[in-house]
Design a protein around this motif. Structure first.
Motif, PDB file in Angstrom:
ATOM      1  N   GLY A 288       0.787  -1.220   0.000  1.00  0.00           N
ATOM      2  CA  GLY A 288       0.000   0.000   0.000  1.00  0.00           C
ATOM      3  C   GLY A 288       0.822   1.273   0.000  1.00  0.00           C
ATOM      4  O   GLY A 288       0.306   2.347  -0.328  1.00  0.00           O
ATOM      5  N   VAL A 289       2.115   1.184   0.379  1.00  0.00           N
ATOM      6  CA  VAL A 289       2.978   2.380   0.398  1.00  0.00           C
ATOM      7  C   VAL A 289       4.049   2.267  -0.680  1.00  0.00           C
ATOM      8  O   VAL A 289       5.161   2.764  -0.519  1.00  0.00           O
ATOM      9  CB  VAL A 289       3.608   2.585   1.790  1.00  0.00           C
ATOM     10  N   ASN A 290       3.725   1.573  -1.767  1.00  0.00           N
ATOM     11  CA  ASN A 290       4.579   1.466  -2.950  1.00  0.00           C
ATOM     12  C   ASN A 290       5.844   0.640  -2.722  1.00  0.00           C
ATOM     13  O   ASN A 290       6.781   0.712  -3.520  1.00  0.00           O
ATOM     14  CB  ASN A 290       4.975   2.861  -3.469  1.00  0.00           C
ATOM     15  N   GLU A 291       5.879  -0.139  -1.638  1.00  0.00           N
ATOM     16  CA  GLU A 291       7.047  -0.997  -1.454  1.00  0.00           C
ATOM     17  C   GLU A 291       6.899  -2.248  -2.309  1.00  0.00           C
ATOM     18  O   GLU A 291       5.789  -2.728  -2.545  1.00  0.00           O
ATOM     19  CB  GLU A 291       7.223  -1.374   0.019  1.00  0.00           C
ATOM     20  N   ILE A 292       8.012  -2.791  -2.771  1.00  0.00           N
ATOM     21  CA  ILE A 292       8.004  -4.007  -3.585  1.00  0.00           C
ATOM     22  C   ILE A 292       8.010  -5.209  -2.644  1.00  0.00           C
ATOM     23  O   ILE A 292       8.926  -5.388  -1.843  1.00  0.00           O
ATOM     24  CB  ILE A 292       9.215  -4.040  -4.531  1.00  0.00           C
ATOM     25  N   ILE A 293       6.962  -6.037  -2.765  1.00  0.00           N
ATOM     26  CA  ILE A 293       6.807  -7.192  -1.884  1.00  0.00           C
ATOM     27  C   ILE A 293       7.328  -8.467  -2.539  1.00  0.00           C
ATOM     28  O   ILE A 293       7.996  -9.281  -1.899  1.00  0.00           O
ATOM     29  CB  ILE A 293       5.327  -7.369  -1.493  1.00  0.00           C
ATOM     30  N   TYR A 294       7.043  -8.642  -3.821  1.00  0.00           N
ATOM     31  CA  TYR A 294       7.396  -9.897  -4.482  1.00  0.00           C
ATOM     32  C   TYR A 294       7.527  -9.651  -5.976  1.00  0.00           C
ATOM     33  O   TYR A 294       6.857  -8.797  -6.551  1.00  0.00           O
ATOM     34  CB  TYR A 294       6.306 -10.952  -4.220  1.00  0.00           C
ATOM     35  N   TYR A 295       8.411 -10.422  -6.606  1.00  0.00           N
ATOM     36  CA  TYR A 295       8.483 -10.453  -8.068  1.00  0.00           C
ATOM     37  C   TYR A 295       8.940 -11.852  -8.465  1.00  0.00           C
ATOM     38  O   TYR A 295       9.731 -12.501  -7.758  1.00  0.00           O
ATOM     39  CB  TYR A 295       9.434  -9.388  -8.625  1.00  0.00           C
ATOM     40  N   ASN A 296       8.437 -12.344  -9.604  1.00  0.00           N
ATOM     41  CA  ASN A 296       8.801 -13.693 -10.020  1.00  0.00           C
ATOM     42  C   ASN A 296      10.057 -13.677 -10.875  1.00  0.00           C
ATOM     43  O   ASN A 296      10.624 -12.614 -11.199  1.00  0.00           O
ATOM     44  CB  ASN A 296       7.630 -14.374 -10.744  1.00  0.00           C
ATOM     45  N   LYS A 311      14.203  -1.301  -4.261  1.00  0.00           N
ATOM     46  CA  LYS A 311      13.380  -1.761  -3.143  1.00  0.00           C
ATOM     47  C   LYS A 311      12.007  -1.085  -3.141  1.00  0.00           C
ATOM     48  O   LYS A 311      11.078  -1.598  -2.540  1.00  0.00           O
ATOM     49  CB  LYS A 311      14.079  -1.480  -1.811  1.00  0.00           C
ATOM     50  N   GLU A 312      11.908   0.063  -3.804  1.00  0.00           N
ATOM     51  CA  GLU A 312      10.645   0.793  -3.859  1.00  0.00           C
ATOM     52  C   GLU A 312      10.231   1.006  -5.306  1.00  0.00           C
ATOM     53  O   GLU A 312      11.069   1.042  -6.218  1.00  0.00           O
ATOM     54  CB  GLU A 312      10.773   2.141  -3.144  1.00  0.00           C
TER      55      GLU A 312
END
Length: 593
Positions: A288-296, A311-312
């Protein structure tokens, strides 16, 4: 501890034989322990040693008899004290045995009998705890120096050595079967049990030391110990033990629920990650605050530096694809999915979707999908001059449609996982299977040599194999057989036929074989006189005097509507199972490009 009981009892008996006051227990103003009580303690200690040995019928029988004997001795002696008569006395034993000791022997005898029979462990442990509490009270009377305030009759209720032996026997009985009854709470491999194992001895020792210290302090100030203080301390100990056990049980329950939840979360996370890793598109999930949580892995192939520097999301937009930023803000503002057309980044063209995640009307992150569409873009520029490039473009379009349907299927699975109602989950799963069926058509099409027709037998085999792995991922009692003639069919007829087949096979898996009954589902494809015939039959429970045509289900509605779209004849027959036959004429392919 059983050996300590035997040794202690033997020393006290020797004190009687040689008239040694210290060994008899004449200390701290306490009378000597009764000889008959010491003999019973010696027998109990031997019984405890026998119960700790490997179980056998002879040992259990012997301990059962000993337990009954001790119970009867305690019972008759207690009755003799209550009635002040010798009617209930045992020949050779003193009628004037101390009442609390006699009552404890009733409890010890009952506990030994239950433990030897391996029944009612909790009741036996409660007997042991009550006896230990009585022994603890007798011991505290002397440690508090309160014996002088009791009358001669009450004072004779328990000697100090007897109190010690009662307490040791109770502790030994409580630790006899730690994995059974209420005591098992202390020995489970969970947070509550660990807390109880640490807290219980510390609490009991702390209460005892505080009580004794306060008694000495009161005596030093010139006061006398009050029996009420002793009773309060004994009641505190009696309350602490079950309270700590209850607390441990409650914490263990919470710990178990946490373990189950963590396991479910781990399984779900693994499934979603496997699903996203299986996509041929890059997927990036933000918070919700534009942070990157996961990517494949496919997203990392598109942007190898993701795990090192970014990271953002703002860094991701600024340094690599600033054009994507406007699409992201639009999707976040409108809270609707936004399509990303082919945008240029370095040497590649990328395209995809931004799908916002909404929680109670508030933006809670997004799913960004990106595909390398460089080839599609280049083919689009020259499609009119090259038939080969046109076919490549068509193949990539079908590939994109298939991938987008996979994303929709994954989103349905994500959304369905938020519900607990089984009917809602089932509805989501059925919708996923229908989307997968349509996606399979496009997958088969772009993998074939021709974009006008599909190898129907290959498509059907893939479809039923997928349904089999969905309903029986690890194998099961239901077999799936197929007899497929080599038939080709246009996409306009293949999609509705595939959806009909999906509904029929799904119906057989769900309803034909209740209670995990074994059975077989057979799919037959034939072509006779320009007419295509598809049969799905099972050897399950059949319609059971019901008319499937009148059932108001979504699946049947789809089957009827799709059959009308195919202009097909639909026939149901229930005989040793259910057989559905659909037949229709093949139509030609209409050129659109």
């Amino acid at each position: 501890m059983a050996l300590i009981i035997i040794i202690f009892s033997t020393l006290c008996i020797l004190g009687w034989l040689f008239q040694i006051p210290l060994l008899k227990g004449e200390v701290l103003n306490s009378p000597a322990s009764r000889l008959n009580s010491l003999l019973l303690f010696l027998v109990i200690g031997g019984s405890l040693l026998l119960l700790k040995r490997p179980s056998s019928f002879n040992i259990n029988l012997m301990v059962s008899i000993i337990g009954l004997f001790i119970f009867l001795v305690g019972f008759f002696t207690t009755m003799a004290n209550i009635t002040d008569t010798s009617i209930f006395s045992i020949p050779g034993l003193e009628v004037g045995s101390r009442s609390l000791s006699s009552f404890n022997f009733i409890l010890f005898g009952g506990a030994l009998f239950l433990f030897s029979r391996k029944i009612y462990f909790s009741i036996a442990q409660i007997f042991s705890f009550l006896a230990g509490l009585i022994g603890y009270m007798g011991l505290m009377i002397y440690l508090f120096g309160a014996a002088h305030i009791l009358s001669s009759n009450i004072y004779s209720l328990m000697a100090i050595y007897s109190a010690i032996l009662h307490t040791l026997v109770a502790l030994s009985l409580l630790s006899l079967y730690p994995q059974e009854g209420i005591i098992r709470i202390l020995h489970e491999n969970r947070y509550g049990s660990y807390m109880a194992r640490k807290m219980l001895p510390v609490s009991l020792l702390a209460v005892t030391l505080i009580g004794i210290s306060s008694s000495f302090l009161v005596e030093a100030l010139g006061f006398r110990a009050n029996m009420g203080e002793i009773l309060i301390m004994v009641m505190v100990v009696g309350f602490l033990f079950p309270f700590i056990l209850w607390t441990a049980h409650y914490l263990n329950t919470l710990h178990h629920k946490q373990q189950v939840y963590q396991q479910r979360v781990k399984i779900i996370e693994g499934f979603y990650e496997d699903t996203l890793e299986g996509l041929l598109e890059g997927v990036l999930v933000t918070g919700g605050v534009n942070e990157i949580i996961y990517y494949n892995s496919h997203m990392q192939e598109l942007f190898p530096e993701l795990d090192k520097h970014v990271k953002e999301l703002n860094d991701f937009f600024q340094d690599r694809i600033p054009e994507l930023k406007s699409y992201y803000h639009k999707s976040r503002k409108d809270m609707v999915p936004s399509y990303i057309p082919a945008i240029k980044t370095r040497e590649k063209f990328l395209s995809g979707w931004i799908i916002p995640q909404i929680n109670e009307g508030v933006f809670n992150g997004s799913i960004i999908t990106l595909s390398d569409v460089t080839k599609q873009k280049e083919a689009e520029l020259v499609r009119e001059s090259s038939l080969k490039e046109k076919e490549l473009l068509l193949g990539e379009i079908h590939h994109r449609v298939k991938n987008n349907m996979q994303i929709i299927s994954s989103l349905l699975r994500l959304q369905g996982g938020q519900f607990t109602q089984e009917d809602v989950k089932e509805a989501f799963n059925e919708s996923q299977n229908r989307i997968k069926t349509m996606a399979l058509v496009h997958e088969t099409l772009y993998q074939s040599d021709s974009f006008s027709q599909i190898a129907l037998s290959l498509f059907i085999q893939k479809l039923i194999n997928g349904l089999l792995s969905t309903f029986q991922p690890h194998g099961g009692p239901i077999r799936l057989e197929s007899k497929l003639d080599p038939v080709k069919l246009g996409i306009d007829q293949c999609i509705p036929l595939g959806l009909v087949l999906n509904e029929l096979v799904t119906n057989s898996f769900k309803h034909a074989f209740p209670h995990k009954k074994e059975g077989t589902i057979t799919v037959i494809l034939q072509k006779k006189d320009q007419k295509i015939i598809l049969k799905v039959k099972d050897d399950g429970v059949g319609l059971q005097n019901r008319k499937l045509e009148d059932a108001p289900t979504l699946g049947l509605t789809l089957i009827k509507g799709l059959s009308e779209q195919l202009d097909a004849d639909l026939h149901f027959e229930s005989n040793n199972g259910l057989e559905v036959e659909i037949s229709f004429q093949e139509t030609g392919y209409d050129e659109r490009i």
